[in-house]
Each structure stands twice: as C-alpha cells, then as structure tokens.
Motif scaffolding. Structure first.
Motif, PDB file in Angstrom:
ATOM      1  N   SER A  26       0.832  -1.220   0.000  1.00  0.00           N
ATOM      2  CA  SER A  26       0.000   0.000   0.000  1.00  0.00           C
ATOM      3  C   SER A  26       0.858   1.260   0.000  1.00  0.00           C
ATOM      4  O   SER A  26       0.627   2.208   0.767  1.00  0.00           O
ATOM      5  N   MET A  27       1.851   1.269  -0.858  1.00  0.00           N
ATOM      6  CA  MET A  27       2.729   2.412  -1.040  1.00  0.00           C
ATOM      7  C   MET A  27       2.664   2.856  -2.494  1.00  0.00           C
ATOM      8  O   MET A  27       2.127   2.138  -3.344  1.00  0.00           O
ATOM      9  N   THR A  28       3.218   4.004  -2.783  1.00  0.00           N
ATOM     10  CA  THR A  28       3.359   4.419  -4.171  1.00  0.00           C
ATOM     11  C   THR A  28       4.669   3.860  -4.715  1.00  0.00           C
ATOM     12  O   THR A  28       5.621   3.648  -3.949  1.00  0.00           O
ATOM     13  N   PRO A  29       4.757   3.613  -6.024  1.00  0.00           N
ATOM     14  CA  PRO A  29       6.029   3.141  -6.578  1.00  0.00           C
ATOM     15  C   PRO A  29       7.193   4.076  -6.300  1.00  0.00           C
ATOM     16  O   PRO A  29       8.314   3.620  -6.041  1.00  0.00           O
ATOM     17  N   SER A  30       6.938   5.385  -6.331  1.00  0.00           N
ATOM     18  CA  SER A  30       8.031   6.332  -6.066  1.00  0.00           C
ATOM     19  C   SER A  30       8.511   6.212  -4.624  1.00  0.00           C
ATOM     20  O   SER A  30       9.713   6.319  -4.346  1.00  0.00           O
ATOM     21  N   ALA A  31       7.582   5.955  -3.690  1.00  0.00           N
ATOM     22  CA  ALA A  31       7.985   5.792  -2.290  1.00  0.00           C
ATOM     23  C   ALA A  31       8.823   4.531  -2.110  1.00  0.00           C
ATOM     24  O   ALA A  31       9.812   4.526  -1.362  1.00  0.00           O
ATOM     25  N   VAL A  32       8.439   3.469  -2.803  1.00  0.00           N
ATOM     26  CA  VAL A  32       9.230   2.239  -2.753  1.00  0.00           C
ATOM     27  C   VAL A  32      10.641   2.496  -3.277  1.00  0.00           C
ATOM     28  O   VAL A  32      11.634   2.094  -2.658  1.00  0.00           O
ATOM     29  N   SER A  33      10.736   3.167  -4.418  1.00  0.00           N
ATOM     30  CA  SER A  33      12.045   3.464  -5.015  1.00  0.00           C
ATOM     31  C   SER A  33      12.901   4.302  -4.076  1.00  0.00           C
ATOM     32  O   SER A  33      14.111   4.060  -3.936  1.00  0.00           O
ATOM     33  N   GLN A  34      12.277   5.280  -3.418  1.00  0.00           N
ATOM     34  CA  GLN A  34      13.025   6.134  -2.499  1.00  0.00           C
ATOM     35  C   GLN A  34      13.555   5.341  -1.316  1.00  0.00           C
ATOM     36  O   GLN A  34      14.700   5.512  -0.885  1.00  0.00           O
ATOM     37  N   GLN A  35      12.742   4.425  -0.801  1.00  0.00           N
ATOM     38  CA  GLN A  35      13.182   3.604   0.321  1.00  0.00           C
ATOM     39  C   GLN A  35      14.334   2.685  -0.074  1.00  0.00           C
ATOM     40  O   GLN A  35      15.264   2.460   0.706  1.00  0.00           O
ATOM     41  N   LEU A  36      14.281   2.157  -1.290  1.00  0.00           N
ATOM     42  CA  LEU A  36      15.361   1.290  -1.761  1.00  0.00           C
ATOM     43  C   LEU A  36      16.650   2.077  -1.985  1.00  0.00           C
ATOM     44  O   LEU A  36      17.751   1.577  -1.708  1.00  0.00           O
ATOM     45  N   LYS A  37      16.526   3.306  -2.480  1.00  0.00           N
ATOM     46  CA  LYS A  37      17.713   4.161  -2.644  1.00  0.00           C
ATOM     47  C   LYS A  37      18.330   4.472  -1.289  1.00  0.00           C
ATOM     48  O   LYS A  37      19.565   4.460  -1.133  1.00  0.00           O
ATOM     49  N   GLN A  38      17.486   4.742  -0.297  1.00  0.00           N
ATOM     50  CA  GLN A  38      17.993   5.042   1.034  1.00  0.00           C
ATOM     51  C   GLN A  38      18.682   3.814   1.638  1.00  0.00           C
ATOM     52  O   GLN A  38      19.721   3.940   2.300  1.00  0.00           O
ATOM     53  N   LEU A  39      18.126   2.635   1.384  1.00  0.00           N
ATOM     54  CA  LEU A  39      18.751   1.410   1.878  1.00  0.00           C
ATOM     55  C   LEU A  39      20.120   1.204   1.257  1.00  0.00           C
ATOM     56  O   LEU A  39      21.061   0.771   1.941  1.00  0.00           O
ATOM     57  N   ALA A  40      20.244   1.496  -0.033  1.00  0.00           N
ATOM     58  CA  ALA A  40      21.542   1.367  -0.701  1.00  0.00           C
ATOM     59  C   ALA A  40      22.575   2.301  -0.071  1.00  0.00           C
ATOM     60  O   ALA A  40      23.748   1.940   0.085  1.00  0.00           O
ATOM     61  N   LYS A  41      22.130   3.510   0.316  1.00  0.00           N
ATOM     62  CA  LYS A  41      23.038   4.439   0.992  1.00  0.00           C
ATOM     63  C   LYS A  41      23.460   3.885   2.339  1.00  0.00           C
ATOM     64  O   LYS A  41      24.633   3.973   2.731  1.00  0.00           O
ATOM     65  N   GLU A  42      22.507   3.304   3.062  1.00  0.00           N
ATOM     66  CA  GLU A  42      22.827   2.722   4.365  1.00  0.00           C
ATOM     67  C   GLU A  42      23.792   1.549   4.229  1.00  0.00           C
ATOM     68  O   GLU A  42      24.685   1.364   5.057  1.00  0.00           O
ATOM     69  N   ALA A  43      23.596   0.748   3.159  1.00  0.00           N
ATOM     70  CA  ALA A  43      24.456  -0.418   2.953  1.00  0.00           C
ATOM     71  C   ALA A  43      25.814  -0.038   2.384  1.00  0.00           C
ATOM     72  O   ALA A  43      26.792  -0.772   2.552  1.00  0.00           O
ATOM     73  N   GLY A  44      25.869   1.088   1.683  1.00  0.00           N
ATOM     74  CA  GLY A  44      27.126   1.538   1.095  1.00  0.00           C
ATOM     75  C   GLY A  44      27.508   0.811  -0.174  1.00  0.00           C
ATOM     76  O   GLY A  44      28.658   0.891  -0.611  1.00  0.00           O
ATOM     77  N   VAL A  45      26.551   0.097  -0.787  1.00  0.00           N
ATOM     78  CA  VAL A  45      26.813  -0.634  -2.032  1.00  0.00           C
ATOM     79  C   VAL A  45      25.592  -0.500  -2.944  1.00  0.00           C
ATOM     80  O   VAL A  45      24.494  -0.147  -2.501  1.00  0.00           O
ATOM     81  N   THR A  46      25.797  -0.804  -4.208  1.00  0.00           N
ATOM     82  CA  THR A  46      24.685  -0.804  -5.155  1.00  0.00           C
ATOM     83  C   THR A  46      23.882  -2.087  -4.998  1.00  0.00           C
ATOM     84  O   THR A  46      24.435  -3.190  -5.092  1.00  0.00           O
ATOM     85  N   LEU A  47      22.597  -1.952  -4.737  1.00  0.00           N
ATOM     86  CA  LEU A  47      21.740  -3.109  -4.511  1.00  0.00           C
ATOM     87  C   LEU A  47      20.905  -3.479  -5.731  1.00  0.00           C
ATOM     88  O   LEU A  47      20.482  -4.629  -5.863  1.00  0.00           O
ATOM     89  N   LEU A  48      20.662  -2.502  -6.608  1.00  0.00           N
ATOM     90  CA  LEU A  48      19.805  -2.716  -7.772  1.00  0.00           C
ATOM     91  C   LEU A  48      20.468  -2.182  -9.021  1.00  0.00           C
ATOM     92  O   LEU A  48      21.278  -1.255  -8.972  1.00  0.00           O
ATOM     93  N   GLU A  49      20.119  -2.779 -10.160  1.00  0.00           N
ATOM     94  CA  GLU A  49      20.629  -2.315 -11.442  1.00  0.00           C
ATOM     95  C   GLU A  49      19.529  -2.444 -12.479  1.00  0.00           C
ATOM     96  O   GLU A  49      18.622  -3.266 -12.344  1.00  0.00           O
ATOM     97  N   PRO A  50      19.582  -1.607 -13.538  1.00  0.00           N
ATOM     98  CA  PRO A  50      18.540  -1.663 -14.570  1.00  0.00           C
ATOM     99  C   PRO A  50      18.567  -3.000 -15.317  1.00  0.00           C
ATOM    100  O   PRO A  50      19.620  -3.571 -15.562  1.00  0.00           O
ATOM    101  N   ASP A  51      17.368  -3.475 -15.652  1.00  0.00           N
ATOM    102  CA  ASP A  51      17.204  -4.678 -16.471  1.00  0.00           C
ATOM    103  C   ASP A  51      16.049  -4.397 -17.428  1.00  0.00           C
ATOM    104  O   ASP A  51      14.913  -4.766 -17.173  1.00  0.00           O
ATOM    105  N   GLY A  52      16.361  -3.730 -18.538  1.00  0.00           N
ATOM    106  CA  GLY A  52      15.306  -3.255 -19.428  1.00  0.00           C
ATOM    107  C   GLY A  52      14.542  -2.146 -18.733  1.00  0.00           C
ATOM    108  O   GLY A  52      15.127  -1.172 -18.242  1.00  0.00           O
ATOM    109  N   ARG A  53      13.221  -2.310 -18.636  1.00  0.00           N
ATOM    110  CA  ARG A  53      12.396  -1.314 -17.966  1.00  0.00           C
ATOM    111  C   ARG A  53      12.193  -1.633 -16.489  1.00  0.00           C
ATOM    112  O   ARG A  53      11.483  -0.918 -15.792  1.00  0.00           O
ATOM    113  N   ARG A  54      12.827  -2.694 -16.036  1.00  0.00           N
ATOM    114  CA  ARG A  54      12.671  -3.115 -14.647  1.00  0.00           C
ATOM    115  C   ARG A  54      13.996  -2.968 -13.905  1.00  0.00           C
ATOM    116  O   ARG A  54      15.013  -2.583 -14.481  1.00  0.00           O
TER     117      ARG A  54
END
Length: 303
Positions: A26-54
């Motif tokens: 029950s979140m917006t896609p942009s909110a999910v993306s923001q949370q994942l970006k913040q997690l990557a900052k906390e982890a100090g590594v890249t957690l996700l990468e582009p795969d086509g449109r996903r």
C-alpha cells in the motif's frame, strides 16, 4: 540498516517489480524506489541495477536479501520466545492450499485448531509448485504438491516439510473395455482420449511419463484443473483421466491403478526458514501432519 527498508527489499526479491511491491505494501512506486535508494546508501553498495524497464538485484542485493531473511527469522525467534510466556499458541496464520488438497485436509485442520487461540486465514491458490516463492510473500504456510519424481521445492529461502504421498490412478467411464482389468498396462492406453490438467501440475507430469514409456503422445482433448469437471467429463464418456486417488468422489467412475509406472504426487508444506519456531505456525504444521496421517490411514493401500 532500517528493518522496514529491508522488508521492502525482500518484497522486491519475492515479487519482481516495484509496482507489485507498492501494491502489496500500500505504497506508491516512487515511495518504494526512495526507500530502496535510502537502503543502498545505508548499505554503502549498489543493490539494484537496470534490467530493461525493470530493476534487478545485484550480487550484493541478493546477498543482502539472504541476510534479511536471517534478520526476520531472528525477529520471529524473539516473538516465539515471548509467546512461550503465554499459556498457548495464538495468532493469525495465513495458509495457501491447492484446491484438491484443501478439500482433503482443510476441514480437519480447522476442526483440530477450533478450540485453540490460532486463527487460520485460508485461501485456495491453484498454482504449480514453482509459484511457492511468490506465494510465501503473502502467506505463512503454503500447501503445495509436485510429481514424486520432481525435486523438492526447498531452497535457501524456503523450508519444506514433506507431508504425504497420494497415488495417482486412472479413472474410466462405466462400461469401458479396460474396466475389467485389476490394473492397466500403459501400452493399453495409447489410443485413448485424455482429460488432463494444465501443464506444470503433477497429474500432467504423470501423463508425460506415460508418453515417455509408450513413445506415443497422448491425445489430450480437454485441460481443466477442476477435478469435479474432470469426473463428469469422464463419466459422460468424453475421455479417460489420471486423478489423485483421494480426489475421486464420483460414484459412477471406475478407478484402476497403473502398472509399469509409479504414479503419485507429494504434498509439501512450505514456510520461510525458522517460521516453524513461531508457536502459532508450529501448531498449524502439527495439525496438518496429524490430519494427513489420519486421511492416508483411511485407505488400505497407498502404493
């Protein structure tokens, strides 16, 4: 690292897309993306990468998902320890069952837990065993089934308990020429018309083994996953079928064992690792085992 952000990462691993995660939480896609970006900052590594449109998980992302499972397993153990201070298991347990398995086991399961403080939220999910990882994103316990020659659904993020084996038999219409035999040789079935299920389910896997043994591709006339429909089609003379033994209820059908092939399906209970340490889930697993033992004991043979 924030536990709720780790939960979002795990949801992405289970569901595959940001949109699916947003819908589930029950979140917006942009909110999910923001949370994942913040997690990557906390982890100090890249957690996700582009795969086509996903987006897809990097190696570091996949490693963190496994550790995230450890985090939530530790939280489950802490909850379980607190639950032990209570007099009995309690709580809501979400259970997914394939339809014919639900028909066989769910009534007794509910009866066994009726006087407990465990609330079962049961739903039927007519999906093959390959869908277990996806189902565990929404359920605590998944009752699934597979052909007995297929590998278990267990994996690094899935714990599996083998529950029971159910033979798969041939069902024939009244008056069929083969009905007079005690068991049916596969070679006698090469000219039959078949009623089967969709691909990926145990019954169809057994039918494929018939094809492999005879060298003849079965003539599948209809594919339906509802065994009640299968029964009335066979009874009306529209074909023969393979059916799980405990699912056959039509009084007019003739059931025969196959000779020359071991045909059966395995019932498995799938959970997240360590979920069984939660008293409520452990009570559900125990009730499933007791009911499966009772049901299989009603039949004189499970060969």
């Amino acid at each position: 690292m924030n536990v709720e952000r780790l939960r979002i990462l795990r949801e992405l691993a289970d569901r595959g897309t940001v949109a699916a995660v947003a819908d589930a939480l029950s979140m917006t896609p942009s909110a999910v993306s923001q949370q994942l970006k913040q997690l990557a900052k906390e982890a100090g590594v890249t957690l996700l990468e582009p795969d086509g449109r996903r987006l897809r998980l990097t190696d570091a992302g996949r490693a963190l998902v496994v550790r995230t499972d450890d985090v939530f397993a530790a939280l489950a153990r802490a909850t379980a320890e607190m639950d032990r201070y209570r007099a009995s298991p309690r709580g809501r347990v979400r259970v997914a069952l394939f339809p014919s398995g639900a028909a066989l086991l769910l009534p007794g399961l509910l009866t066994r837990l009726a006087n407990s403080d465990v609330d079962i939220d049961a739903r039927d999910e007519d999906l093959p065993a390959s869908s277990v990882p996806e189902l565990l994103a929404d359920y605590d316990v998944v009752l699934t089934h597979r052909d007995e020659r297929a590998p278990s659904t267990a994996g690094p993020r899935i714990e599996v308990t083998t529950l029971m084996r159910e033979p798969i038999d041939l069902v024939l219409p009244p008056g069929h020429a083969l009905a007079q035999h005690e068991s049916i040789d596969l070679r006698d079935l090469v000219d039959e018309r078949w009623i089967s299920v969709r691909g990926g389910f145990p019954v169809d896997d057994v039918l494929l083994s018939v094809a492999a043994a005879t060298g003849v591709e079965p003539r599948v006339m209809q594919r339906v996953n509802d065994f009640r429909v299968t029964e009335v089609l066979v009874a009306a003379g529209h074909g023969v079928a393979l059916m799980p033994r405990y699912a056959v209820v039509h009084p007019g059908l003739v059931r025969r064992e196959l000779s020359g092939v071991r045909a059966g399906r395995i019932y498995e209970l799938a959970t997240r690792p360590d979920a069984g340490r939660l008293p409520a889930i452990a009570a559900v697993l125990d009730a499933f085992r007791a009911e499966a033992t009772f049901r299989t004991g009603l039949w004189p043979s499970t060969s």
